[in-house]
Design a protein around this motif. Structure first.
Motif, mmCIF file in Angstrom:
data_model
loop_
_atom_site.group_PDB
_atom_site.id
_atom_site.type_symbol
_atom_site.label_atom_id
_atom_site.label_comp_id
_atom_site.label_asym_id
_atom_site.label_seq_id
_atom_site.Cartn_x
_atom_site.Cartn_y
_atom_site.Cartn_z
ATOM 1 N N LYS A 1 0.620 -1.163 0.059
ATOM 2 C CA LYS A 1 -0.227 0.208 0.085
ATOM 3 C C LYS A 1 1.036 1.297 0.179
ATOM 4 O O LYS A 1 0.512 2.175 -0.809
ATOM 5 N N ASN A 2 1.808 1.161 0.849
ATOM 6 C CA ASN A 2 2.812 2.853 1.111
ATOM 7 C C ASN A 2 3.545 3.032 -0.591
ATOM 8 O O ASN A 2 3.750 4.003 -1.058
ATOM 9 N N GLN B 1 1.178 4.054 -3.101
ATOM 10 C CA GLN B 1 0.573 5.419 -2.489
ATOM 11 C C GLN B 1 1.827 6.020 -3.100
ATOM 12 O O GLN B 1 1.540 7.422 -3.974
ATOM 13 N N VAL C 1 -5.711 3.188 6.323
ATOM 14 C CA VAL C 1 -4.989 3.180 6.783
ATOM 15 C C VAL C 1 -3.904 2.349 7.132
ATOM 16 O O VAL C 1 -3.970 1.304 7.647
ATOM 17 N N ALA D 1 -1.946 0.594 9.797
ATOM 18 C CA ALA D 1 -2.030 0.731 11.383
ATOM 19 C C ALA D 1 -1.043 -0.214 12.336
ATOM 20 O O ALA D 1 -1.717 -1.904 11.764
ATOM 21 N N ALA E 1 -8.441 4.428 13.531
ATOM 22 C CA ALA E 1 -8.181 4.398 12.236
ATOM 23 C C ALA E 1 -9.802 4.092 11.411
ATOM 24 O O ALA E 1 -10.545 5.100 11.271
ATOM 25 N N ARG F 1 -12.173 7.016 10.865
ATOM 26 C CA ARG F 1 -12.347 7.711 9.486
ATOM 27 C C ARG F 1 -12.908 6.992 8.494
ATOM 28 O O ARG F 1 -12.617 7.837 6.977
ATOM 29 N N VAL G 1 -4.072 -3.196 7.803
ATOM 30 C CA VAL G 1 -4.593 -1.856 6.767
ATOM 31 C C VAL G 1 -5.933 -2.573 6.968
ATOM 32 O O VAL G 1 -6.769 -3.138 6.465
ATOM 33 N N GLU H 1 -8.859 -0.070 5.646
ATOM 34 C CA GLU H 1 -9.878 0.496 3.759
ATOM 35 C C GLU H 1 -10.577 0.661 3.698
ATOM 36 O O GLU H 1 -11.456 -0.033 3.753
#
Ligand code: AMP
Ligand code: GLY
Length: 414
Positions: free
Chosen positions: A107-108, A111, A121, A123, A132, A135, A174, A176
């Motif tokens: 995921k990083n 992004q 996010v 975590a 998280a 959100r 994660v 999502e």
């Protein structure tokens, strides 16, 4: 050439089946293989399944090329071990296999590379994941970071279900955004620079018809060029695949699991290998010889070419053990494979073993009954006609593999 396949599931049976037809392949070996693969290849024990054990097998038969099926040996560094000894192998290094080995890493990476994916996010622990959750709206998707054989992802309908998922999975997590659309498996082979795409496929992950019930490793798949338009394929190649290969120098089969959303394709996950059961219908349709392409790619010299496909679609229906994806018992005698194959279908074996009285079940996903046809309806009918000739106690399968495609393309010609 002598080819060694690492693995022993339905995907590896399909690979062995295709490679054994190559005029360039003198002998196929598999480690550990399975009883279906043993009909086409010499199966050798995999020792402790470590990179060193696989290297020893490749050296013992002097394999000219090794092809890796499952993700675990890749994440453990089997490609690095082979390369250090100068032995040709097709697959990603351990570093590149992190795209599948760690969802947080993937995921990083997505992004940072501006590749479309669900908002998320990362975590490190349950407390951070709980925070998280505030959100996101529901449903929300909770993923465990590490390899989980398709069982590390929960789509939570409400907060209570999300909290239960966090309690049952291993951190880090994660959290999502939930995406909607058609799911597509887009797989390419690459030598680190050049890319040759395979035909798109669609997996059926949920255990029951109509995508109901918990996720499995995959209950069936179909391969049909109409799953993506030419424009969609280009968007995926240019927007997802090429930037990933460029940034990581990825060699091997790169599998992007995509959601075709109203805002375009978004990456759900990367796998660093062929899909299972996607490989079964892919190999059934593949017309070009795969062996020279894999050898060239392993040497870092994949030519700019494309693969030829038989014109009709193909379908694989997975026959699973009673209880799968939950607890199931093994050792059930299997009947009817020869009768099923006499219809023209191909039965790829996954969770099988040779018992004292013949072939018996040994895993959750037992067989992948695969057929091609002049059109999708014919391929579906052929696969199911063959599946109905097979029996083992507790056997279950979905009856709607490929049916969504039938609806989507009704009226359209190939
Ligand atoms: P993964 O292992 O990440 O591909 O997740 C397994 C399955 O869960 C996918 O094939 C989807 O069916 C589903 N899934 C994963 N992420 C999402 C998401 N963000 N939105 C909707 N479904 C998802
Ligand atoms: N069929 C999904 C996978 O191989 O991960």
């Amino acid at each position: 050439m002598k080819v060694l396949i690492i693995g022993g599931g339905g995907r590896e049976h399909a690979l062995a089946w295709r490679l054994a037809q190559s005029p360039e392949v003198e002998r196929v070996y598999a480690t550990p293989g399975n009883p279906g693969i043993a009909r086409l290849a010499a199966c050798l024990p995999a020792g402790d399944g470590s990179p060193g054990a696989y290297l020893a097998v490749a050296e013992s038969v002097d394999a000219d090329l090794t092809v890796v099926g499952p993700e675990a040996p890749l994440v453990a560094g089997v490609v690095d071990a082979f390369r250090a000894r100068g032995r040709a192998i097709f697959g990603p290094t351990a570093a590149a296999a992190g795209l599948e080995g760690s969802k947080v890493f993937a995921k990083n990476f997505l992004q940072q590379s501006h590749i479309p994916t669900a908002a998320f996010v990362a975590a490190p622990d349950a407390a951070a994941a709980h925070r998280a959750l505030d959100r996101f709206t529901y449903p929300v998707v909770i993923k465990a970071d590490g390899l989980a054989a398709g069982k590390g992802v929960v789509v939570a309908e409400d907060r209570a279900m999300a909290e239960a998922a966090l309690a049952s999975l291993k951190p880090p997590f994660v959290v999502e955004e939930f995406l909607t659309g058609e799911e597509v498996s887009y797989i390419v082979l690459s030598d680190g620079r050049n890319v040759v795409p395979l035909e798109p496929t669609q997996d059926h992950k949920a255990v029951f018809d109509g995508d109901a019930g918990p996720n499995t490793g995959g209950m069936g798949a179909y391969c049909d060029s109409r799953i993506l338009t030419a424009a969609e394929s280009s968007t995926i190649l240019d927007g997802v695949i090429r930037p990933t290969i460029e940034a990581t120098g990825f060699t091997g089969f790169l599998y992007a699991g995509l959601m075709m959303t109203s805002a375009g394709p978004k990456v759900l996950e990367f796998n660093v290998r062929l899909g299972d059961p996607e490989t079964q219908p892919i190999m059934h349709r593949m017309w070009s010889d795969l062996a020279p392409l894999l050898l060239a790619a392993a040497r870092g010299a994949l030519p700019a070419t494309h693969i030829e496909w038989k014109p009709g679609p193909s379908v694989c229906v997975v026959l699973a053990s009673g209880g799968y994806p939950g607890a199931f018992s093994a050792g059930k005698p299997i009947d009817g494979i020869d009768a099923a194959e006499a219809t023209g279908a191909t039965v790829f074996q996954a969770g099988t073993r040779q018992g004292s009285a013949g072939l018996e079940t040994a895993g959750g996903r037992v067989l992948g009954v695969t057929a091609s046809g002049p059109d999708l309806a014919a391929a579906i009918d052929k696969a199911y006609a063959a599946a109905r000739l097979i029996h083992f106690e507790g056997m279950h399968y979905r009856t709607d593999i490929g049916r969504k495609g039938l609806k989507r393309y009704s009226g359209a010609t190939i």
